[in-house]
Scaffold this motif. Structure first.
Motif, mmCIF file in Angstrom:
data_model
loop_
_atom_site.group_PDB
_atom_site.id
_atom_site.type_symbol
_atom_site.label_atom_id
_atom_site.label_comp_id
_atom_site.label_asym_id
_atom_site.label_seq_id
_atom_site.Cartn_x
_atom_site.Cartn_y
_atom_site.Cartn_z
ATOM 1 N N THR A 270 0.816 -1.211 0.000
ATOM 2 C CA THR A 270 0.000 0.000 0.000
ATOM 3 C C THR A 270 0.854 1.267 0.000
ATOM 4 O O THR A 270 0.423 2.294 -0.537
ATOM 5 N N TYR A 271 2.038 1.207 0.590
ATOM 6 C CA TYR A 271 2.908 2.385 0.584
ATOM 7 C C TYR A 271 3.276 2.770 -0.847
ATOM 8 O O TYR A 271 3.233 3.942 -1.231
ATOM 9 N N PHE A 272 3.657 1.781 -1.640
ATOM 10 C CA PHE A 272 4.101 2.048 -3.006
ATOM 11 C C PHE A 272 2.916 2.362 -3.923
ATOM 12 O O PHE A 272 3.030 3.187 -4.827
ATOM 13 N N VAL A 318 11.647 12.066 8.788
ATOM 14 C CA VAL A 318 10.427 11.491 9.377
ATOM 15 C C VAL A 318 10.636 10.007 9.678
ATOM 16 O O VAL A 318 10.238 9.515 10.740
ATOM 17 N N LEU A 319 11.269 9.287 8.735
ATOM 18 C CA LEU A 319 11.549 7.868 8.977
ATOM 19 C C LEU A 319 12.471 7.676 10.175
ATOM 20 O O LEU A 319 12.311 6.730 10.951
ATOM 21 N N ALA A 320 13.456 8.570 10.322
ATOM 22 C CA ALA A 320 14.388 8.458 11.452
ATOM 23 C C ALA A 320 13.671 8.646 12.783
ATOM 24 O O ALA A 320 14.053 8.036 13.787
ATOM 25 N N ASP A 325 6.327 3.665 13.228
ATOM 26 C CA ASP A 325 4.889 3.966 13.280
ATOM 27 C C ASP A 325 4.311 4.036 11.866
ATOM 28 O O ASP A 325 4.833 4.772 11.010
ATOM 29 N N PRO A 326 3.239 3.298 11.573
ATOM 30 C CA PRO A 326 2.699 3.257 10.207
ATOM 31 C C PRO A 326 2.237 4.612 9.688
ATOM 32 O O PRO A 326 2.467 4.953 8.525
ATOM 33 N N ALA A 331 3.266 9.203 5.994
ATOM 34 C CA ALA A 331 3.601 10.618 5.811
ATOM 35 C C ALA A 331 4.962 10.767 5.140
ATOM 36 O O ALA A 331 5.150 11.630 4.273
ATOM 37 N N ALA A 332 5.915 9.919 5.533
ATOM 38 C CA ALA A 332 7.249 9.977 4.933
ATOM 39 C C ALA A 332 7.198 9.625 3.456
ATOM 40 O O ALA A 332 7.830 10.289 2.617
#
Length: 425
Positions: A270-272, A318-320, A325-326, A331-332
């Protein structure tokens, strides 16, 4: 490759009002967009399942699987570079027709000839056709839109088509893959390439006598000389390479990170899918807004590119801080996608503007783009695939993402602040 669309669709900019010229250009590039999405849907149908296809469908060893992936990756990214001297001065539409026929025929032949040597040769030839398509379609679009404010939007449409293919292709590949009958997938992929070739055949029939040769033949020595003498070209090549290193993290370190922090393969997908949908929906309006800002307010092209790099850096930050957290990860990915929306078509436009008498035709400048893409993504994949695992094992993923956030921020600031005159091509 000094051509314009045939049948009177691209009269001189000085004799055709701007809006009418842009409408004619939009009509002219539609067949290019159709063949592009068809061809790259085929390419992106094969890429995600190639390893499984070679291992389980054609029962090859792990060494052959790795060799096949390497050959296909290298040829599809950089195969056209060695053919650039041959391409220069030829009809771009006819080269696209040939590239699609070559790729389609190679993939179709793989359905019956898949022992080690034929497999590697066919993947190399088919991948080179993919690379030719990416090089030539940008060269033709750059030539046809040269001097038009619609150029950024035209390249944005190419990026939309690529992401539409990225959204659909893997679904087709996984649905058509049958390791007991691997020929079915290859027939489906070949059909897409033959459909792309047909769309170019229709354009060739309209084209009549074809394109005239113009200017000097491309040579690598000539391009190297131009690179040394043009500050703008050097800046674009360096910034583009760094940008593709950052971009490659989306398809190397990020999947590893997601599979380590997410239990569901569907959620990873779903992210991609979200990223592709955002690009399909927002790419054109954002690029039109960017074009208006550049034309009306004099916003520099390097500022747009630097803003894209800044979005990459913000996504890594944001990833760092996300801790897996999903919601933060979504958002990232959305922020990263905005960076791609700004970066990818602007880099294409920057290479188009770097063309002058010393660099030669648009094939020459987009050969440079292919080189930066292959180099940057190759290095980025190496870092994301190998170094990420090392850093995650010794330290934590936070360290890796923070380091890339810092590097991306530095690259963005340098890109925006460095004063390099943009050619008025």
């Amino acid at each position: 490759m000094s051509e314009r669309p045939a049948d009177g669709q691209a009269s001189s900019p000085s004799t055709v009002p701007g809006e009418e010229r842009d409408r004619r250009l939009n009509r002219a590039i539609r067949p290019l967009l159709v063949q592009y999405v068809l061809a790259f849907t085929g390419y992106l149908s094969l890429t995600p399942v190639l390893a499984v296809l070679v291992r389980d469908g054609w029962h090859q060893s792990g060494l052959v699987v790795g060799l096949a992936l390497m050959v296909f990756s290298c040829s599809s990214r950089a195969g056209s570079i060695v053919l650039s001297p041959w391409i220069e001065g030829r009809s771009g539409v006819r080269v696209l027709l040939l590239a699609n026929l070559v790729s389609g025929s190679c993939f179709l032949t793989m359905s019956v000839a898949h022992s080690v040597l034929p497999l590697i040769v066919l993947l190399a030839a088919g991948g080179t056709g993919v690379s030719l398509n990416g090089l030539v379609v940008r060269s033709v679009v750059a030539e046809w839109t040269s001097g038009s404010p619609a150029q950024v939007t035209a390249f944005a449409k190419l990026n939309v088509m690529l992401n539409l293919a990225a959204a659909v292709g893997p679904l087709i590949g996984t649905a058509a893959l049958d390791t007991d009958a691997p020929w079915r997938l290859m027939v489906v992929i070949a059909a897409g390439y033959y459909a792309a070739a047909l769309s170019m055949l229709l354009v060739v029939r309209k084209e009549g006598k074809g394109f005239e040769r113009g200017g000097k033949r491309f040579s690598f020595r000539q391009y190297w000389t131009a690179l040394r003498s043009s500050p703008f070209l050097r800046h674009v090549v360096l910034v583009s390479t760094v940008g593709w290193v950052l971009y490659a993290q989306m398809y190397s370190a990020l999947p590893l990170h997601l599979f380590a922090t997410t239990g569901s393969k569907l959620q990873v997908a779903t992210y991609f899918t979200m990223s592709a949908i955002i690009i399909v929906v927002l790419q054109i309006p954002v690029s039109k807004g960017v074009a208006r800002l550049m034309e009306a307010r004099g916003v520099a092209l390097t500022t747009v590119i630097g803003t894209g790099l800044g979005c990459f850096a913000a996504a890594f930050a944001v990833l760092a801080l996300s801790g897996g957290d999903p919601v933060a990860t979504y958002a990232a990915v959305a922020t990263f996608t905005l960076g791609e929306i700004l970066f990818a078509p602007s880099v294409d436009t920057a290479f188009a503007k770097s063309r002058d008498e010393s660099t030669g035709g648009f094939v020459a400048v987009y050969t440079g783009k292919q080189f930066t893409l292959a180099t940057g993504e190759g290095l980025g994949m190496l870092l994301g695939g190998g170094f990420f695992e090392y850093v995650r094992g010794v330290f934590s993923p936070t360290v890796y993402w923070a380091a890339f956030a810092a590097a991306g921020s530095a690259a963005a600031v340098w890109t925006v602040l460095r004063r390099v005159r943009t050619p008025s091509v």
